[in-house]
Structures are given as structure tokens and as C-alpha cells.
Design an enzyme around this catalytic site. Structure first.
Site, short mmCIF file in Angstrom:
data_model
loop_
_atom_site.label_atom_id
_atom_site.label_comp_id
_atom_site.label_asym_id
_atom_site.label_seq_id
_atom_site.Cartn_x
_atom_site.Cartn_y
_atom_site.Cartn_z
CD GLN A 1 -5.40 45.00 -8.34
OE1 GLN A 1 -5.40 44.66 -9.52
NE2 GLN A 1 -4.46 44.62 -7.47
CD GLU B 1 -13.71 84.01 -4.43
OE1 GLU B 1 -12.57 84.01 -3.94
OE2 GLU B 1 -14.75 83.88 -3.76
CD GLU C 1 -18.34 97.12 -13.84
OE1 GLU C 1 -18.54 97.55 -15.00
OE2 GLU C 1 -17.81 97.81 -12.95
CB ILE D 1 -23.12 90.18 -6.62
CG1 ILE D 1 -22.59 91.15 -7.69
CG2 ILE D 1 -22.63 90.55 -5.24
CD1 ILE D 1 -21.09 91.09 -7.90
CD GLN E 1 -17.44 55.40 -15.09
OE1 GLN E 1 -17.98 56.45 -15.44
NE2 GLN E 1 -17.44 54.32 -15.86
NE ARG F 1 -24.57 47.73 -8.15
CZ ARG F 1 -25.59 47.19 -8.80
NH1 ARG F 1 -26.60 46.64 -8.11
NH2 ARG F 1 -25.61 47.19 -10.11
CG PHE G 1 -22.93 56.14 -6.86
CD1 PHE G 1 -24.15 56.10 -6.18
CD2 PHE G 1 -21.81 56.53 -6.17
CE1 PHE G 1 -24.23 56.43 -4.84
CE2 PHE G 1 -21.87 56.87 -4.83
CZ PHE G 1 -23.08 56.82 -4.15
#
Length: 379
Positions: A277, A361, A125, A155, A334, A266, A336
Site C-alpha cells: 500500500q 530558460e 553570457e 548555448i 526510492q 520485484r 527501486f
């Protein structure tokens, strides 16, 4: 690295993968941009029974284990977390009936879902979020009816549900012990829904306010006894948190998959990124944390399948999985680089989708309180 599932579960998983590839991954960007409810795709998923995983076999459901279901839900979450939340939230709305409802209530609700309906769980609520016992919705007994009044917010499936499971106070002076649970069909006079929320993430799911104004609810629609509503709601959320952990793990796995695919094409300093690495170690850490979240979730769901308490285990799984979903999504961005910050690429969506799992939840702050109580030995 996966859930250990049955032969039947593996067959279903192949079907779900094909559905996600053909019907969801090509459309989810549009759903995210517009915030539209993917009605056509939801209907297609329903035709395949993907909204019935929570229904017991005796009431017409598929009769698969929760761990099998987790593998299916994670696969859907990898395609689109909002879509997975829609299906999972319907199960959340059904769960109070399965936990404490009469056989007639179970047959009614399972039948409505099998007929293509969805459910929604109404507890939060405007002034009662984490402090759920502070809710002000009321259910006043009049002869063989209860008159329900109150407003529920945030909801999931609010404007799409066929029925709601709703908490309301039948005793204003008893605190949590004065809360009862009710089954309310969506076509009951006095039920109204508000405008759907314009959300940061999981934008393909429906989230709105549900208002109950002088709704006359038959006494036989009360779920359990008067005063048991808070206990039923907490048991409902215990299981619901495990499903949120499952979806969060799916978001994290999608982040890994996208980062690996991008890192292979890439090139920097004369080599693909996956040869560097530092990035290989980053991917390894992402995989370790995602698999840990997955197995925590499987442990909680296995306890449920065995009929054992899983309150702490589900809280741990949801808390950890949601935290690492955020971390893995951020690390995927990061990897990308600048492209990760652009909406032309899929990973920024994962971060926006992941954030809500630390909130709904049970916020992760509340869940840490639950976990600490179990560690200390408190009830």
C-alpha cells in the site's frame, strides 16, 4: 491521462513511439555514458521531420497545433530528455524570427531547418544569466552592417546550429531598452564555438560557448527594430518555458513507467512491490503530480494557439513541472531501492536529466518572481 490531441496528432504520435522504441531507447544509455552527439539518430529524426514541428505550415512545416506537438515532444522526452532538448532548443532559436522577423528572414530560417539544419538561441553570457539585461555583447552600426562582438555561454546546439538568434547591445547606456536581436548564420566570418560542456544530465544534447569576434552582420539581419531585442527574447522564453515543462513531464512519466514495471517483478515479503500500500500511494501521488504538470502545460500551449498571452501560465507550468520531475525521479529511485542508485538501471539518469529544468530558460527562483508579479498585478 494524456493531452487531448487531433487525429493527425495521434497518427504522428504512433510514428514517434515506434521511432523512440526502435532508435532511441536502446542507444540512450550509451549517449549518456559518453556524452556523444547522437548524429545518426538526429539525422534519422530529421528525415522524418521531427525537427520541423515549430515551422508554420505556410513556410513548409507540418501545421499541427502546439498541444499536438507537446504530445510528440513528451514521447521523445520519455525516451531521452537530451534528444528532446536538442529539437526544442532549435525551435527556441527559430522563435525570435517567427515572432518579429521579416518574411525574408522567416523563409531563410525555415528553409535552413527544412534542409536539415538546427537553430540556437544566444542570450546567456558568463556574467549575465538570470540578469539577462546585464549582457555585454555589442553590435556597433557601421554603414549598412553591424559589427558584433561578445561571448555567449551554455548555448544548446551551439556547435551544431546552422544559424543563431543573438542578443547584443546597440545602445550601451539604455539598459534592456538598448538590446537588439540579430540573425547570424553559423558560417559568418568571426563566429567560433568552444568545447562542449561535460554536463551532469541531458548529455546527448550539445551545449557550448559561442564567440562572436568582429562579425559583420547585414542590417537586414536585425530582427525587429533597434531596442526591441530584450522584449523579443522575453516573448521567446515565455513560449520556450512551456516546452521545457512538456519535456519535464516526459521525464516524470518515464519515472512512473519504470517504477511500475520494476514494482511488478520485484517481490518483497512474498508479494510484488506494487501490492504494498505505501508504494501504491507513492505511485498515485507521482501520477497526480505528473498529470497536473501535463495539463498546466497544455493550458499554456492552448493559450498560445489562441494567440493569447501565456507569460504567467508558462512560468507556472515550467516551475511546477521541473520541480515534480525532480520529485518523481527521486521517488522512482526510492522504489527501486539500492538498484535505483546503480547506473545499471535507468532511473538515476532521470534525476540527473531533470535537474537542469529547474535552472535553464529562467531559474525557478526567477519564475516565482514572474508569477508573484502577476498575482500582485504588477507589469
Amino acid at each position: 491521462m494524456a493531452y487531448l490531441i487531433s487525429e493527425e496528432g495521434r497518427e504522428l504520435l504512433s510514428d514517434v513511439k515506434r521511432f523512440c522504441e526502435s532508435r532511441m531507447k536502446t542507444q540512450c544509455r550509451s549517449w549518456d555514458e559518453t556524452g556523444e552527439w547522437p548524429a545518426e539518430c538526429i539525422e534519422a529524426a530529421m528525415e522524418l521531420g521531427y525537427h520541423t514541428f515549430d515551422i508554420p505550415e505556410e513556410f513548409g512545416g507540418p501545421g499541427i497545433s502546439r498541444v499536438d506537438t507537446a504530445a510528440l515532444m513528451e514521447e521523445i522526452a520519455m525516451a531521452d530528455a537530451g534528444f528532446a532538448v536538442t529539437l526544442s532548443a532549435s525551435g527556441l532559436g527559430l522563435r525570435p524570427v517567427l515572432l518579429a522577423g521579416s518574411r525574408e528572414q522567416k523563409e531563410h530560417c525555415c528553409g535552413r531547418i527544412l534542409d536539415g539544419g538546427l537553430a540556437a538561441f544566444c542570450m546567456t553570457e558568463p556574467q549575465a544569466g538570470s540578469d539577462a539585461a546585464a549582457g555585454t555583447a555589442t553590435a556597433v552600426k557601421e554603414d549598412s552592417f553591424y559589427v558584433l562582438n561578445g561571448t555567449k555561454c551554455f548555448i544548446t546546439n551551439g556547435s551544431k546550429a546552422s544559424f543563431y538568434t543573438v542578443t547584443a547591445k546597440t545602445d550601451q547606456n539604455a539598459g534592456a531598452a538598448g538590446i537588439s536581436m540579430f540573425l547570424v548564420d553559423a558560417d559568418t566570418p568571426g563566429v567560433k564555438t568552444g568545447t562542449s560542456e561535460n554536463k551532469m544530465g541531458i548529455r546527448s544534447s550539445d551545449t557550448c560557448e559561442v564567440v562572436f569576434e568582429d562579425c559583420r552582420i547585414p542590417e537586414e539581419n536585425r530582427i525587429g527594430a533597434e531596442g526591441e531585442g530584450f522584449s523579443i527574447a522575453m516573448r521567446t522564453l515565455d513560449e520556450g518555458r512551456a516546452w521545457m515543462a512538456c519535456i519535464a513531464a516526459g521525464i516524470a512519466q518515464r519515472g512512473i513507467d519504470e517504477a511500475v514495471a520494476y514494482g511488478k517483478v520485484r517481490r518483497q515479503f512474498g508479494h510484488p512491490l506494487v501490492r504494498q500500500q505505501a508504494l501504491r500511494h507513492k505511485l498515485a501521488d507521482m501520477a497526480v503530480k505528473t498529470e497536473t504538470a501535463r495539463q498546466m502545460t497544455a493550458h499554456a500551449l492552448t493559450r498560445l494557439d489562441l494567440g493569447e498571452d501565456c507569460r504567467a501560465e508558462a512560468a507556472i507550468a515550467k516551475c511546477y513541472a521541473s520541480d515534480i520531475a525532480m520529485e518523481v525521479a527521486s521517488e522512482a529511485i526510492q522504489i527501486f531501492g539500492g538498484c535505483g542508485y546503480s547506473r545499471e538501471y535507468p532511473v538515476e539518469k532521470l534525476l540527473r536529466d531533470a535537474k537542469i529544468f529547474q535552472i535553464f530558460e529562467g531559474t525557478n527562483e526567477i519564475l516565482r518572481t514572474v508569477i508573484a508579479g502577476r498575482v500582485i498585478g504588477e507589469k
